[in-house]
Design a protein around this motif. Sequence first.
Motif, PDB file in Angstrom:
ATOM      1  N   GLY A 197       4.708  -1.890   3.805  1.00 36.05           N
ATOM      2  CA  GLY A 197       3.549  -1.461   3.028  1.00 36.05           C
ATOM      3  C   GLY A 197       2.437  -2.497   2.982  1.00 36.05           C
ATOM      4  N   MET A 198       2.739  -3.727   3.394  1.00 30.59           N
ATOM      5  CA  MET A 198       1.663  -4.723   3.464  1.00 30.59           C
ATOM      6  C   MET A 198       0.787  -4.420   4.683  1.00 30.59           C
ATOM      7  N   VAL A 199      -0.498  -4.662   4.529  1.00 32.01           N
ATOM      8  CA  VAL A 199      -1.444  -4.413   5.612  1.00 32.01           C
ATOM      9  C   VAL A 199      -2.304  -5.650   5.751  1.00 32.01           C
ATOM     10  N   PHE A 200      -2.417  -6.176   6.965  1.00 33.90           N
ATOM     11  CA  PHE A 200      -3.201  -7.402   7.145  1.00 33.90           C
ATOM     12  C   PHE A 200      -3.716  -7.520   8.567  1.00 33.90           C
ATOM     13  N   SER A 201      -4.636  -8.478   8.750  1.00 35.44           N
ATOM     14  CA  SER A 201      -5.213  -8.728  10.068  1.00 35.44           C
ATOM     15  C   SER A 201      -4.392  -9.773  10.804  1.00 35.44           C
ATOM     16  N   ILE A 202      -4.424  -9.665  12.134  1.00 38.93           N
ATOM     17  CA  ILE A 202      -3.868 -10.706  13.022  1.00 38.93           C
ATOM     18  C   ILE A 202      -5.042 -11.080  13.917  1.00 38.93           C
TER      19      ILE A 202
ATOM     20  N   GLU B  96      -2.888   5.157   0.879  1.00 42.78           N
ATOM     21  CA  GLU B  96      -3.760   4.009   1.138  1.00 42.78           C
ATOM     22  C   GLU B  96      -3.726   3.626   2.622  1.00 42.78           C
ATOM     23  N   ILE B  97      -2.535   3.661   3.201  1.00 46.68           N
ATOM     24  CA  ILE B  97      -2.423   3.326   4.634  1.00 46.68           C
ATOM     25  C   ILE B  97      -3.164   4.363   5.472  1.00 46.68           C
ATOM     26  N   GLU B  98      -3.083   5.619   5.047  1.00 44.72           N
ATOM     27  CA  GLU B  98      -3.831   6.672   5.748  1.00 44.72           C
ATOM     28  C   GLU B  98      -5.339   6.370   5.720  1.00 44.72           C
ATOM     29  N   ALA B  99      -5.840   5.929   4.575  1.00 43.73           N
ATOM     30  CA  ALA B  99      -7.268   5.594   4.470  1.00 43.73           C
ATOM     31  C   ALA B  99      -7.610   4.408   5.370  1.00 43.73           C
ATOM     32  N   LEU B 100      -6.752   3.413   5.401  1.00 40.25           N
ATOM     33  CA  LEU B 100      -6.988   2.240   6.253  1.00 40.25           C
ATOM     34  C   LEU B 100      -6.920   2.622   7.734  1.00 40.25           C
ATOM     35  N   ARG B 101      -6.009   3.544   8.068  1.00 40.29           N
ATOM     36  CA  ARG B 101      -5.885   4.021   9.447  1.00 40.29           C
ATOM     37  C   ARG B 101      -7.163   4.738   9.873  1.00 40.29           C
ATOM     38  N   ASN B 102      -7.681   5.578   8.976  1.00 43.80           N
ATOM     39  CA  ASN B 102      -8.908   6.307   9.302  1.00 43.80           C
ATOM     40  C   ASN B 102     -10.082   5.351   9.496  1.00 43.80           C
ATOM     41  N   ALA B 103     -10.180   4.348   8.634  1.00 39.26           N
ATOM     42  CA  ALA B 103     -11.265   3.372   8.757  1.00 39.26           C
ATOM     43  C   ALA B 103     -11.135   2.612  10.080  1.00 39.26           C
TER      44      ALA B 103
ATOM     45  N   LYS C  76       0.832  -1.203   0.000  1.00 36.33           N
ATOM     46  CA  LYS C  76       0.000   0.000   0.000  1.00 36.33           C
ATOM     47  C   LYS C  76       0.868   1.256   0.000  1.00 36.33           C
ATOM     48  N   SER C  77       0.356   2.289  -0.659  1.00 32.09           N
ATOM     49  CA  SER C  77       1.010   3.599  -0.635  1.00 32.09           C
ATOM     50  C   SER C  77       0.691   4.277   0.701  1.00 32.09           C
ATOM     51  N   PRO C  78       1.457   5.310   1.056  1.00 34.75           N
ATOM     52  CA  PRO C  78       1.139   6.050   2.293  1.00 34.75           C
ATOM     53  C   PRO C  78      -0.304   6.566   2.310  1.00 34.75           C
TER      54      PRO C  78
END
Lengths: 362, 362
Positions: free
Chosen positions: B318-323, B141-148, B137-139
């Motif tokens: 940059g990878m984003v995933f669930s644990i 995209e990570i910002e959007a995921l952080r907000n969610a 993910k781009s910064p």
Amino acid sequence: MSDFSDRIGNVKAAMADRNVDALCVSVGSDLPYLTGYRAMPLERVTMLVIPSNGRPVLVVPGLEAPRVDVVDGAFDVYGWAESDDPIAYIDQLLHGATSVAMGDETWSRFVLQLQERNTARDFTPASELMAALRIRKSPLEIEALRNAAHTVDAVVDEMAQVRFSGRTERDVSREVIDRTIAGGHETMDFWIVASGPNGASPHHEPGDRVIESGDAVVVDFGGYQNGYCSDTTRMFVVDRPPHGFDDAFEVLQAAQAAAVEAVRPGVTAASIDAVARDLIVEAGYGELFIHRLGHGIGMDTHEHPYLVEGNDLVIEPGMVFSIEPGIYVPDDWGMRIEDIIAVTDDGVERLNRSDRSYRVVS
Amino acid sequence: MSDFSDRIGNVKAAMADRNVDALCVSVGSDLPYLTGYRAMPLERVTMLVIPSNGRPVLVVPGLEAPRVDVVDGAFDVYGWAESDDPIAYIDQLLHGATSVAMGDETWSRFVLQLQERNTARDFTPASELMAALRIRKSPLEIEALRNAAHTVDAVVDEMAQVRFSGRTERDVSREVIDRTIAGGHETMDFWIVASGPNGASPHHEPGDRVIESGDAVVVDFGGYQNGYCSDTTRMFVVDRPPHGFDDAFEVLQAAQAAAVEAVRPGVTAASIDAVARDLIVEAGYGELFIHRLGHGIGMDTHEHPYLVEGNDLVIEPGMVFSIEPGIYVPDDWGMRIEDIIAVTDDGVERLNRSDRSYRVVS
């Protein structure tokens, strides 16, 4: 015998008629139609494999297996573990099958993986096989569709009492959703509120546009109630209609009514489309009616039969579909009237019965 | 250059590396990732065709064409009319292509129809091709995921203040939905409220069961905010935990924390799963942890990478995933703790930060 055993028996008979050795169904409504179980549309494959001469097996992710309720032993269940290869297992279940019908909405990834395992096997879309079963609704299915229609009709009447102006489309749309859920729907499928020029886009997504006096507003919404779908469209006008709207609306209402009148067993799907279209063309709006007249509805919002030019399918009792002509003036306004109707032995039952006039709101 | 032009450029480079002549993407998130446009999952086909050496063309139903916003001329649009044959048109666009990558979620019906037109053409799933782009993910995209993630964290804290007992799962679930939408999500994807024995089914659908004192309740929910997904699971306990719950929860918390700690660039996806799994196995609960540890998340709730036994994919920044380890005791209770984490240059950023203890509610 459960409904599911009956339906599986019927589909096996249809498979035999068409020389299909096996049927695979995955995500979408074919699976709950045959088993009562709806698969989540996920990367973990779920697939019901029905051999023409053997027991059906529902292959599901192991963690979903507790959600499967097998009614009357109609099928077996195989829950695969996270490190298993479910495609290899499905391939084994298809052993000996050369002609395989594959559910329309199955993810292409799984079909391509199965093809890679056995290049000699012939896969074809299961559309027609499944449509042959699902296109004629039982009295219980029509009852479910009638109940769903009554819910959205009541919401239309409620919305006629509320203020539209000064609110965003999204806000009005949210109210439509809330009222429909409160009315008995489990979930929504779509919630179009398209105001002013946005109305010219038939599938407009409700957004930040603030509705104002003089707007025409297309409200087209539907969802699921007891597993069956609703879908209706009514027009709302804020204070007064825009220029040219009344003349077109008169044509639209007449076309919609004439098409409903034209429905009876024995006519073709295309001929019903033509009834509405001819009237709209004659009135000079033909170029602005940019979509087919209607679509079947049942466990899916859109299913067979499709009322579209070129479709020579013959209408039969038990078919249920929408009649929804529209007129769309780019950059200006749009209009559509939509009812769901059920074909009876000698005509139609209208499932949607709310007033088809446009509603003047503040 | 827009993001979309860049992404289309990147996917063309990846196609060249893999000797793919054309890429087709339809429903699902590959299409909005490449174009900003999301197709409705309907019988009217939508397909973006990207030839390795030519202009991309988005084939859409004519009535959807007004919804397409072409940013920076990144692609052409072809709107097909209701009586056209869009498959024939797509087949023409693929003229000369022998190796075609097909978006994972494309309806099998359309792939099979394309195959029927040209049996010499080789179709393969586009999974890996698209994952190669989308997995980091781009910064922004990570910002959007952080907000969610922040939105659902706030909902968890709010839910810790409300009464659970005497209410149905469906009612509590509806409150979770309403609060998440009010918090900024556009739509929901799922809304699990699984109480008492229902908690043992990881993807339980909230129903009529009335929550009572002594229940453990799994609350696992997520949706879309600015096009990116949220997904979190927290445990609620009504008055007091059921028998055996506390001991298992201590193990679960330790396993979840150890797995998060183990994430850094260079380790494999499977090794992170193993960190949590080994601790749970050692404590004697191994048979009750019936699913993989986690899944990637982005524009889809589930996407690459998958943290599962056998997946040797190497974790990168940059990878984003669930644990999300879980322990499930059939007929009794279930538990799961889930955070979304983003991989940084030297470790992780936790996107979900709400208290991971179970919350005692009335």
